[in-house]
Design an enzyme around this catalytic site. Sequence first.
Site, PDB file in Angstrom:
ATOM      1  N   ASN A  55     -64.107  13.744 -32.574  1.00 24.96           N
ATOM      2  CA  ASN A  55     -64.533  14.871 -31.741  1.00 24.96           C
ATOM      3  C   ASN A  55     -63.538  16.005 -31.911  1.00 24.96           C
ATOM      4  O   ASN A  55     -62.324  15.785 -31.997  1.00 24.96           O
ATOM      5  CB  ASN A  55     -64.597  14.481 -30.265  1.00 24.96           C
ATOM      6  CG  ASN A  55     -65.054  15.645 -29.389  1.00 24.96           C
ATOM      7  OD1 ASN A  55     -66.227  16.004 -29.385  1.00 24.96           O
ATOM      8  ND2 ASN A  55     -64.121  16.256 -28.669  1.00 24.96           N
ATOM      9  N   TYR A  59     -60.095  22.798 -25.549  1.00 18.83           N
ATOM     10  CA  TYR A  59     -59.725  22.474 -24.176  1.00 18.83           C
ATOM     11  C   TYR A  59     -58.361  23.104 -23.885  1.00 18.83           C
ATOM     12  O   TYR A  59     -57.392  22.829 -24.598  1.00 18.83           O
ATOM     13  CB  TYR A  59     -59.633  20.956 -23.968  1.00 18.83           C
ATOM     14  CG  TYR A  59     -60.781  20.179 -24.570  1.00 18.83           C
ATOM     15  CD1 TYR A  59     -62.061  20.255 -24.033  1.00 18.83           C
ATOM     16  CD2 TYR A  59     -60.578  19.366 -25.691  1.00 18.83           C
ATOM     17  CE1 TYR A  59     -63.117  19.541 -24.583  1.00 18.83           C
ATOM     18  CE2 TYR A  59     -61.623  18.647 -26.250  1.00 18.83           C
ATOM     19  CZ  TYR A  59     -62.895  18.732 -25.704  1.00 18.83           C
ATOM     20  OH  TYR A  59     -63.929  18.034 -26.255  1.00 18.83           O
ATOM     21  N   ARG A  60     -58.295  23.908 -22.867  1.00 25.90           N
ATOM     22  CA  ARG A  60     -57.039  24.602 -22.572  1.00 25.90           C
ATOM     23  C   ARG A  60     -55.910  23.599 -22.309  1.00 25.90           C
ATOM     24  O   ARG A  60     -56.147  22.479 -21.840  1.00 25.90           O
ATOM     25  CB  ARG A  60     -57.213  25.533 -21.373  1.00 25.90           C
ATOM     26  CG  ARG A  60     -57.288  24.799 -20.040  1.00 25.90           C
ATOM     27  CD  ARG A  60     -57.542  25.750 -18.897  1.00 25.90           C
ATOM     28  NE  ARG A  60     -57.370  25.114 -17.603  1.00 25.90           N
ATOM     29  CZ  ARG A  60     -58.227  25.213 -16.605  1.00 25.90           C
ATOM     30  NH1 ARG A  60     -59.335  25.932 -16.739  1.00 25.90           N
ATOM     31  NH2 ARG A  60     -57.986  24.612 -15.442  1.00 25.90           N
ATOM     32  N   TRP A  73     -59.525  18.027 -20.133  1.00 24.35           N
ATOM     33  CA  TRP A  73     -60.746  17.350 -20.552  1.00 24.35           C
ATOM     34  C   TRP A  73     -61.691  17.263 -19.363  1.00 24.35           C
ATOM     35  O   TRP A  73     -61.573  16.353 -18.530  1.00 24.35           O
ATOM     36  CB  TRP A  73     -60.437  15.946 -21.065  1.00 24.35           C
ATOM     37  CG  TRP A  73     -59.976  15.903 -22.489  1.00 24.35           C
ATOM     38  CD1 TRP A  73     -60.384  16.710 -23.511  1.00 24.35           C
ATOM     39  CD2 TRP A  73     -59.021  14.997 -23.052  1.00 24.35           C
ATOM     40  NE1 TRP A  73     -59.748  16.362 -24.681  1.00 24.35           N
ATOM     41  CE2 TRP A  73     -58.908  15.318 -24.423  1.00 24.35           C
ATOM     42  CE3 TRP A  73     -58.253  13.955 -22.532  1.00 24.35           C
ATOM     43  CZ2 TRP A  73     -58.069  14.623 -25.296  1.00 24.35           C
ATOM     44  CZ3 TRP A  73     -57.418  13.266 -23.387  1.00 24.35           C
ATOM     45  CH2 TRP A  73     -57.329  13.593 -24.753  1.00 24.35           C
ATOM     46  N   GLY A  78     -66.550  15.563 -24.928  1.00 23.59           N
ATOM     47  CA  GLY A  78     -66.348  14.458 -25.861  1.00 23.59           C
ATOM     48  C   GLY A  78     -64.947  13.881 -25.809  1.00 23.59           C
ATOM     49  O   GLY A  78     -64.761  12.658 -25.872  1.00 23.59           O
ATOM     50  N   GLU A 119     -68.453  18.350 -35.568  1.00 24.14           N
ATOM     51  CA  GLU A 119     -68.255  19.803 -35.538  1.00 24.14           C
ATOM     52  C   GLU A 119     -67.802  20.343 -36.891  1.00 24.14           C
ATOM     53  O   GLU A 119     -68.082  21.494 -37.248  1.00 24.14           O
ATOM     54  CB  GLU A 119     -67.217  20.170 -34.472  1.00 24.14           C
ATOM     55  CG  GLU A 119     -67.690  19.994 -33.031  1.00 24.14           C
ATOM     56  CD  GLU A 119     -67.563  18.582 -32.515  1.00 24.14           C
ATOM     57  OE1 GLU A 119     -67.969  18.317 -31.374  1.00 24.14           O
ATOM     58  OE2 GLU A 119     -67.050  17.711 -33.269  1.00 24.14           O
ATOM     59  N   ASP A 168     -60.101  31.761 -15.169  1.00 21.87           N
ATOM     60  CA  ASP A 168     -61.038  31.252 -16.174  1.00 21.87           C
ATOM     61  C   ASP A 168     -62.150  32.241 -16.497  1.00 21.87           C
ATOM     62  O   ASP A 168     -62.225  33.337 -15.954  1.00 21.87           O
ATOM     63  CB  ASP A 168     -61.636  29.933 -15.685  1.00 21.87           C
ATOM     64  CG  ASP A 168     -61.760  28.909 -16.798  1.00 21.87           C
ATOM     65  OD1 ASP A 168     -62.203  29.288 -17.891  1.00 21.87           O
ATOM     66  OD2 ASP A 168     -61.392  27.750 -16.575  1.00 21.87           O
TER      67      ASP A 168
END
Length: 371
Positions: A55, A59-60, A73, A78, A119, A168
Amino acid sequence: DLMPKTVSDAACQEVIERDGTLDSLPILKCWPEDGGRYITFPLVFTKDPESGARNVGTYRMQVFDGRTTGMHWQRHKGGAQHYRVAERLGKRMPVAVALGPDPALAYSATAPMPEGLDELMLAGFLRRERVELVKCVTVDLEVPANAQIVLEGYVEPGERRSEGPFGDHTGVYSHPDEYPVFHLTCITRRKRPVYLTTVVGIPPMEDYYLGKASERIFLPLIRKTVPEIVDMHFPAEGIFHNLVIISIDKRYPGHARKIMNACWGLGQLMFSKTIIVVDKDVDVQNLSAVAWIVGTHYDPERDIQFTRGPVDDLEDASDLPAYGSKMGIDATRKWPSEGFSRPWPKKISTSAEAAAVADAQWLKIRKGWRP
């Protein structure tokens, strides 16, 4: 063949720093009330500890100190699923973070790929050539050979630390919460690396345009599953999941409601808090046109549908985290077979032909007018 290939020599490993720290990177604190500095555009690589499936996600990562960060996460992602498997097995899970690969790779990590599809295969399709990977130095993972910087490390099962707040893409600060902790084991990089990052906040910002690309790229794939969809639009004001506008080729009574339910069960569209469905002749990219059609086409009691289910972790209006209600609005023309007994009103024509007729009538009036 679009699948990635492995190489033995890579620009991202020109320099290897086993004792390196994050203090050497120009990591940003984006907003005044952020919990700290954040790596905002990482490509996080993990493998399912049981199946070995890869995967890649964005993700920050909040920097706690020079050797540890948070790993944001969200439960539906994923990477989170891989971590759940690792926790069940009681195993440390290796993680690698690539910073600054080529643009196709950077985009692909954000794309809403169906589960089970790599991906990196999407990146290969966009680049029209296979992605080259290189084995990491300290963990059993592979990363893009053309990355600028790579952070190698691991997460421990059961370890959590408070992460946040963070300004965000919703335009508000997300609340602090407990997330896994990434431990750095090695930094590899180019001799003169470029640090790629992004700033999210009140929309539209850079992430909106990444989302717009996904809207266009994935529409044909969505139509393979739901072919009646003509077009769809995620307006910046809707922050991806809060508002989705869909036009359809309506074929039978209740068709709009079928589309709503299909979307709520389809990948990341399940997070859609409000879905508006209009007929195929409505330009969903034109918010003014959509607002006019919704206002004139829906009856609130008849045409609004509510349901409950999973919502995005960043959804703050729901009573419970990640679980809340959704609303669908059927703004299509209603048919007698749907219980509408009156004639449906006809739109005022705005075609060129109608405009020419109006011009001719006005000219005739002017010629006959006398002061």
